[in-house]
Design a protein around this motif. Structure first.
Motif, PDB file in Angstrom:
ATOM      1  N   TYR A   3      29.160  11.816  24.533  1.00  0.00           N
ATOM      2  CA  TYR A   3      29.637   9.905  24.166  1.00  0.00           C
ATOM      3  C   TYR A   3      31.081  10.316  23.925  1.00  0.00           C
ATOM      4  CZ  TYR A   3      30.935   5.859  23.087  1.00  0.00           C
ATOM      5  OH  TYR A   3      31.151   4.528  22.979  1.00  0.00           O
ATOM      6  N   LEU A   4      30.743  10.884  22.833  1.00  0.00           N
ATOM      7  CA  LEU A   4      32.453  10.846  22.449  1.00  0.00           C
ATOM      8  C   LEU A   4      33.790  11.410  23.359  1.00  0.00           C
ATOM      9  CD1 LEU A   4      32.976  12.616  18.551  1.00  0.00           C
ATOM     10  CD2 LEU A   4      33.482   9.684  19.589  1.00  0.00           C
ATOM     11  N   SER A   5      33.037  12.391  24.420  1.00  0.00           N
ATOM     12  CA  SER A   5      33.782  13.246  24.836  1.00  0.00           C
ATOM     13  C   SER A   5      33.994  12.831  25.828  1.00  0.00           C
ATOM     14  CB  SER A   5      32.328  14.160  25.898  1.00  0.00           C
ATOM     15  OG  SER A   5      32.364  15.684  24.837  1.00  0.00           O
ATOM     16  N   SER A   6      32.919  11.754  27.078  1.00  0.00           N
ATOM     17  CA  SER A   6      33.863  10.540  27.361  1.00  0.00           C
ATOM     18  C   SER A   6      34.316   9.667  27.496  1.00  0.00           C
ATOM     19  CB  SER A   6      32.335  10.103  28.162  1.00  0.00           C
ATOM     20  OG  SER A   6      31.651   8.867  27.265  1.00  0.00           O
ATOM     21  N   VAL A   7      34.856   9.777  26.214  1.00  0.00           N
ATOM     22  CA  VAL A   7      35.755   8.161  25.463  1.00  0.00           C
ATOM     23  C   VAL A   7      37.037   9.229  25.670  1.00  0.00           C
ATOM     24  CG1 VAL A   7      36.313   7.127  23.511  1.00  0.00           C
ATOM     25  CG2 VAL A   7      33.965   7.277  25.052  1.00  0.00           C
ATOM     26  N   ILE A   8      36.768  10.069  24.786  1.00  0.00           N
ATOM     27  CA  ILE A   8      38.065  11.429  24.011  1.00  0.00           C
ATOM     28  C   ILE A   8      38.752  12.321  25.330  1.00  0.00           C
ATOM     29  CG2 ILE A   8      38.981  12.559  22.951  1.00  0.00           C
ATOM     30  CD1 ILE A   8      37.361  11.842  20.842  1.00  0.00           C
ATOM     31  N   THR A   9      37.824  13.079  26.225  1.00  0.00           N
ATOM     32  CA  THR A   9      38.037  13.975  27.176  1.00  0.00           C
ATOM     33  C   THR A   9      37.787  13.443  28.290  1.00  0.00           C
ATOM     34  OG1 THR A   9      36.629  15.263  26.253  1.00  0.00           O
ATOM     35  CG2 THR A   9      38.539  15.352  25.283  1.00  0.00           C
TER      36      THR A   9
END
Length: 350
Positions: free
Chosen positions: A266-272
Motif C-alpha cells: 500500500y505504501l508502495s502504491s502511494v509513495i513509489t
C-alpha cells in the motif's frame, strides 16, 4: 563475506555425507530443538551415529531464542571439548539456524557450521544469507553477526512433516522473493495450490527463491544497499510480530510478513507508484491464504512504536523497502506517522 554452498538434496543421507566430507573438523555437534530431535533427527541419525556426533537439544519456539539458551549451548560445547575446528550442524527451523549460527560465530571467536533447515521458512529465509542472531530485550534478532555457514543442505522431505500453518509461513517469504524479482515468479507463486501441495513443484519454486536471495546477498553481503530488498514486508511485519508476542498471542513469522506485505505494498502504491491492480491481486491472495491479524485504531500507536525500533532505521527515521513495480526495488523510503496510520487503515479495510 564468503559464499555459502547451497546443496539441494534428493538423497538426504548421501548429500549429508558428501557435505560433511567437504568440511575439515575434529568433533561434530548437532543442534536440535525439542521438535526437530523427534521428527527430523531420525532422518540423519545413521550418519550422525557413524560420525559420533554429540546432539544438543534446546527448548523449541522463538521465545527461547535468547541469551539463556545461548549460554546453555556455549556451556555444553565447552564441557564437551569443542574447539575452533569443531563443526556445528544446525538441524531445525529459523530459530535453530539463527541461534546456531550465532553460537558458532561467537564460541572461541568462531567455528564452522552447517545449516539443515527443516521448515520451509528456515530453508528460504533464515538458513541462507549469513544473518545470525538471538532476540534480546523483547526485540527480534537484536544481537547477532553476519557470518555464513559452510553449507546449507535443503531437502523437501522435511517439509512433509510441517502442518499447514508452518508451510504457509515459509511460503510468505517466497512470495516476497517473487515480488522483488520478476513477474513470472510472482505469478507462479500466486497460482500455486497451497491446499493440495505438490512437493516436487514446491521444491522447484524454493530453489528459485533461494537463488534470488543468494544473488542479492552476494551483491550486498552486509546490507549496505540492495540487500535491503529482502526487508520488503518486514518493517511492519516485525511490528506485528512483536505486538503479538507482547499480547501473548504470538503469530508465526511468515504470517507477520504476509500482513506486512499488504501494508508496505500500500505504501508502495502511494509513495513509489506500485500498480494498484498488482496490489489488489497480491492482497487478495494473502487474505485468502493467511486471513487477518486483528487490530484496532487503538493499536496504531503501539505498532508505530515497534516500527521505530526496527534495525533498518537511521537517525530515528522509519525506513521501508518499497516497490515501484514487480522487481523494481526502492530502498530507504520513509513515511510520516499520518501515512503509516493510513496504511494501517488500509490493512484493516482490505
Amino acid at each position: 563475506m564468503k559464499k555459502q554452498q547451497i546443496v539441494v538434496s534428493k538423497d538426504l543421507e548421501a548429500a549429508l555425507n558428501e557435505a560433511l566430507a567437504t568440511c575439515d573438523y575434529d568433533k561434530l555437534f548437532i543442534l536440535t530443538d525439542e521438535v526437530t530431535v523427534l521428527l527430523c533427527y531420525p532422518l540423519i541419525e545413521k550418519v550422525a551415529s557413524e560420525k559420533k556426533a554429540e546432539v544438543i537439544t534446546i527448548a523449541s519456539g522463538d521465545i527461547h531464542k535468547d541469551i539463556i539458551s545461548a549460554t546453555q549451548i556455549w556451556k555444553y560445547l565447552s564441557a564437551h571439548g569443542a574447539t575452533r575446528k569443531s563443526l556445528l550442524v544446525n538441524l531445525g527451523g529459523g530459530m535453530v539456524t539463527d541461534m546456531g549460527g550465532f553460537i558458532a560465530s561467537t564460541f572461541k571467536r568462531g567455528l564452522p557450521y552447517m545449516n539443515i533447515p527443516t521448515t520451509l521458512l528456515g530453508a528460504v529465509d533464515a538458513a541462507v544469507g549469513g544473518k545470525t542472531g538471538i532476540n534480546f530485550n523483547g526485540l527480534k534478532n537484536e544481537v547477532g553477526v553476519f557470518n555464513p555457514s559452510e553449507v546449507v543442505l535443503i531437502d523437501s522431505t522435511f517439509f512433509k512433516s510441517l502442518d499447514d500453518r508452518n508451510l504457509r509461513s515459509g511460503y510468505a517469504e517466497m512470495l516476497k522473493h517473487g515480488l522483488i524479482s520478476n513477474e513470472k515468479n510472482w505469478i507462479d507463486l500466486l497460482s500455486f495450490d497451497l491446499e493440495n501441495v505438490d512437493y516436487d513443484k514446491l521444491q522447484d519454486l524454493l530453489v528459485t527463491s533461494v537463488k534470488i536471495k543468494e544473488d542479492v546477498v552476494t551483491e550486498d553481503p552486509y546490507e549496505k544497499g540492495i540487500r535491503k530488498a529482502l526487508n520488503l514486508g518486514h518493517t511492519v511485519g516485525h511490528a506485528f510480530e512483536s505486538f503479538s508476542f507482547e499480547k501473548d498471542e504470538p503469530i508465526l513469522h511468515g504470517y507477520a510478513v504476509a500482513y506486512g506485505l499488504i501494508c508496505e505494498l500500500y505504501l508502495s502504491s502511494v509513495i513509489t507508484g506500485f500498480p494498484v491492480d498488482k496490489l489488489r491481486q497480491t492482497v487478495r491472495f494473502i487474505r485468502e491464504q493467511y486471513g487477518i491479524y486483528p487490530i484496532t485504531c487503538k493499536d496504531y500507536e503501539k505498532l508505530y512504536e515497534w516500527m521505530k525500533h526496527d534495525k533498518k532505521n537511521e537517525s530515528g527515521v522509519i525506513n521501508f523497502t518499497l516497490l515501484s513495480d514487480i522487481g523494481q526495488i526502492k530502498i530507504n523510503q520513509t513515511a510520516d506517522q499520518q501515512l503509516i496510520f493510513e496504511m494501517l487503515d488500509f490493512y484493516q479495510d482490505n
